[in-house]
Write a protein that holds these residues in place. Structure first.
Motif, PDB file in Angstrom:
ATOM      1  N   ALA A   1      43.730  27.110  46.088  1.00 29.89           N
ATOM      2  CA  ALA A   1      43.388  27.475  47.473  1.00 29.89           C
ATOM      3  C   ALA A   1      42.622  28.800  47.472  1.00 29.89           C
ATOM      4  O   ALA A   1      41.803  29.045  46.584  1.00 29.89           O
ATOM      5  CB  ALA A   1      44.640  27.515  48.345  1.00 29.89           C
ATOM      6  N   SER A   2      42.907  29.667  48.413  1.00 28.46           N
ATOM      7  CA  SER A   2      42.103  30.891  48.534  1.00 28.46           C
ATOM      8  C   SER A   2      42.527  32.003  47.581  1.00 28.46           C
ATOM      9  O   SER A   2      41.865  33.036  47.522  1.00 28.46           O
ATOM     10  CB  SER A   2      42.141  31.402  49.975  1.00 28.46           C
ATOM     11  N   THR A   3      43.608  31.803  46.826  1.00 30.10           N
ATOM     12  CA  THR A   3      43.914  32.798  45.799  1.00 30.10           C
ATOM     13  C   THR A   3      42.830  32.810  44.723  1.00 30.10           C
ATOM     14  O   THR A   3      42.707  33.797  43.989  1.00 30.10           O
ATOM     15  CB  THR A   3      45.285  32.540  45.144  1.00 30.10           C
ATOM     16  N   ARG A   4      42.026  31.755  44.647  1.00 28.66           N
ATOM     17  CA  ARG A   4      40.906  31.704  43.698  1.00 28.66           C
ATOM     18  C   ARG A   4      39.922  32.847  43.924  1.00 28.66           C
ATOM     19  O   ARG A   4      39.172  33.219  43.025  1.00 28.66           O
ATOM     20  CB  ARG A   4      40.161  30.377  43.852  1.00 28.66           C
ATOM     21  N   LYS A   5      39.909  33.394  45.129  1.00 28.27           N
ATOM     22  CA  LYS A   5      38.891  34.382  45.491  1.00 28.27           C
ATOM     23  C   LYS A   5      39.062  35.699  44.745  1.00 28.27           C
ATOM     24  O   LYS A   5      38.117  36.483  44.672  1.00 28.27           O
ATOM     25  CB  LYS A   5      38.884  34.574  47.011  1.00 28.27           C
ATOM     26  N   VAL A   6      40.255  35.931  44.194  1.00 24.48           N
ATOM     27  CA  VAL A   6      40.422  37.126  43.360  1.00 24.48           C
ATOM     28  C   VAL A   6      39.549  36.996  42.118  1.00 24.48           C
ATOM     29  O   VAL A   6      38.847  37.944  41.726  1.00 24.48           O
ATOM     30  CB  VAL A   6      41.892  37.321  42.968  1.00 24.48           C
ATOM     31  N   ALA A   7      39.548  35.816  41.493  1.00 27.69           N
ATOM     32  CA  ALA A   7      38.696  35.596  40.314  1.00 27.69           C
ATOM     33  C   ALA A   7      37.220  35.630  40.686  1.00 27.69           C
ATOM     34  O   ALA A   7      36.395  36.143  39.919  1.00 27.69           O
ATOM     35  CB  ALA A   7      39.042  34.263  39.655  1.00 27.69           C
ATOM     36  N   VAL A   8      36.866  35.095  41.861  1.00 24.20           N
ATOM     37  CA  VAL A   8      35.474  35.157  42.308  1.00 24.20           C
ATOM     38  C   VAL A   8      35.040  36.615  42.463  1.00 24.20           C
ATOM     39  O   VAL A   8      33.939  37.006  42.041  1.00 24.20           O
ATOM     40  CB  VAL A   8      35.295  34.384  43.635  1.00 24.20           C
ATOM     41  N   MET A   9      35.893  37.429  43.073  1.00 20.09           N
ATOM     42  CA  MET A   9      35.574  38.845  43.222  1.00 20.09           C
ATOM     43  C   MET A   9      35.371  39.504  41.864  1.00 20.09           C
ATOM     44  O   MET A   9      34.408  40.262  41.671  1.00 20.09           O
ATOM     45  CB  MET A   9      36.687  39.563  43.984  1.00 20.09           C
ATOM     46  N   MET A  10      36.267  39.238  40.913  1.00 21.44           N
ATOM     47  CA  MET A  10      36.154  39.893  39.614  1.00 21.44           C
ATOM     48  C   MET A  10      34.918  39.427  38.859  1.00 21.44           C
ATOM     49  O   MET A  10      34.289  40.211  38.132  1.00 21.44           O
ATOM     50  CB  MET A  10      37.416  39.651  38.793  1.00 21.44           C
ATOM     51  N   ALA A  11      34.538  38.163  39.024  1.00 24.66           N
ATOM     52  CA  ALA A  11      33.294  37.686  38.392  1.00 24.66           C
ATOM     53  C   ALA A  11      32.090  38.389  38.999  1.00 24.66           C
ATOM     54  O   ALA A  11      31.135  38.748  38.290  1.00 24.66           O
ATOM     55  CB  ALA A  11      33.170  36.173  38.549  1.00 24.66           C
ATOM     56  N   ALA A  12      32.120  38.612  40.313  1.00 23.59           N
ATOM     57  CA  ALA A  12      31.023  39.340  40.959  1.00 23.59           C
ATOM     58  C   ALA A  12      30.967  40.780  40.463  1.00 23.59           C
ATOM     59  O   ALA A  12      29.885  41.315  40.179  1.00 23.59           O
ATOM     60  CB  ALA A  12      31.195  39.299  42.476  1.00 23.59           C
ATOM     61  N   LEU A  13      32.129  41.423  40.330  1.00 24.30           N
ATOM     62  CA  LEU A  13      32.152  42.806  39.869  1.00 24.30           C
ATOM     63  C   LEU A  13      31.731  42.915  38.409  1.00 24.30           C
ATOM     64  O   LEU A  13      31.082  43.895  38.010  1.00 24.30           O
ATOM     65  CB  LEU A  13      33.547  43.401  40.077  1.00 24.30           C
ATOM     66  N   ARG A  14      32.070  41.916  37.607  1.00 27.54           N
ATOM     67  CA  ARG A  14      31.587  41.918  36.223  1.00 27.54           C
ATOM     68  C   ARG A  14      30.067  41.835  36.185  1.00 27.54           C
ATOM     69  O   ARG A  14      29.413  42.532  35.401  1.00 27.54           O
ATOM     70  CB  ARG A  14      32.207  40.751  35.445  1.00 27.54           C
TER      71      ARG A  14
END
Length: 305
Positions: free
Chosen positions: A67-80
């Motif tokens: 669900a939307s907990t996936r967005k933590v990984a999306v954020m970290m991929a963007a920051l990387r």
């Protein structure tokens, strides 16, 4: 003050007792930060000590809808990608109308198309309002392959991002029909972000993010506006860096809990196979939110002496 071994063990027993009483599946993972000693093998489904950190879980490696907990990984991929020079947090995005009829949460779907945001603001809305239009536009820049690569690099072996926009699914859909993660994976990701913010080299290497970007991620997570799960039964202004989620069959939340001496523990909770109506008459989704709030309260009582 660090949580003692006995407090950690009591927290684990209380979590399991609360979960045993529910007519649906609950998975959780609890990590003490920092601590020493071992919680003992009898305290939960799995309890152990790795490099002085107490850990326990229930269905910790079971696949749950992300669900939307996936967005933590999306954020970290963007920051990387920002750290690599591939993206810039000041880059302007135009929130157009391409995805407006395919999203279910957030603010931007209710506003006129054409709004210009920085990538920084889009990431913030993605996390604190779970805005799915923001998520779609961030993923346009980052790409699912980069998110999955971030998860693989961080050792999140049970996590897979399949869809940028989650499709509408029946409540009995197979768990692998959409994005999946595990309670242990999400807890590990939050633990790495916490360690990365403290400039621990291995965490920074695994995430591909320097301390300042890990600290930025924690700050965004602390500004979370959805507070009906883990924060619901805690004292006002309890500091939690967290991200919740809800899907067609599930409710979840996971966060880093802080005390006056810094981050104390990570707790992630995933519920699944929720019935439409619970035995007490509450809707399944409402009951699961209350259940997660009780789990969070139990941990807080034991881990905040």
């Amino acid at each position: 003050m660090q949580a003692s071994t006995s407090r950690f063990a009591r927290a684990v027993r209380r979590l399991n007792a609360l979960c045993d009483a529910q007519p649906y599946v609950t998975g959780w993972c609890l990590i003490g930060l920092p601590t020493s000693g071992s919680a003992g093998d009898s305290a939960g489904d799995r309890v152990g000590d790795t490099a002085g950190v107490m850990r326990a879980d229930r269905h910790g490696t079971r696949a749950f809808p992300a669900a939307s907990t996936r967005k933590v990984a999306v954020m970290m991929a963007a920051l990387r990608a920002v750290h690599r020079g591939e993206l810039d947090l000041d880059t302007r995005l135009t929130i157009d109308g391409r995805y407006r009829d395919r999203v279910f949460t957030g603010l931007l779907q209710h506003l006129d198309p054409g709004l210009s945001l920085s990538l920084r603001d889009a990431v913030t809305l993605m996390i604190i309002q779970s805005d799915n239009l923001s998520t779609a536009h961030v993923l346009d820049l980052v790409g699912l392959d980069a998110v999955n690569d971030l998860c693989a690099s961080a050792g999140l072996d049970g996590t897979r991002h399949r869809h940028a926009l989650i499709p509408e699914l029946a409540p009995d859909h197979p768990v692998d029909a959409s994005n999946v993660t595990t309670p242990a994976d999400q807890a590990r990701l939050l633990e790495l972000i916490t360690h990365g913010s403290a400039a621990e080299p291995e965490a920074n290497r695994l995430l591909g993010c320097p301390p300042e970007l890990c600290s930025y991620a924690l700050d965004v997570l602390c500004r979370q506006q959805f507070r009906d799960t883990m924060p619901a039964f805690l004292p006002y202004r309890t500091k939690i860096a967290h991200k919740s989620g809800a899907g067609w069959r599930d409710v979840s939340d996971g966060g880093v809990f802080f005390g006056g001496d810094g981050p104390r523990y990570v707790l992630t909770v995933y519920t699944d196979e929720l019935p439409a109506v619970l035995p007490d008459g509450l809707p399944g989704f409402s009951g699961a939110r209350v259940h997660i709030a009780h789990l969070s309260r139990a941990c807080w009582e034991e881990m905040h002496p």
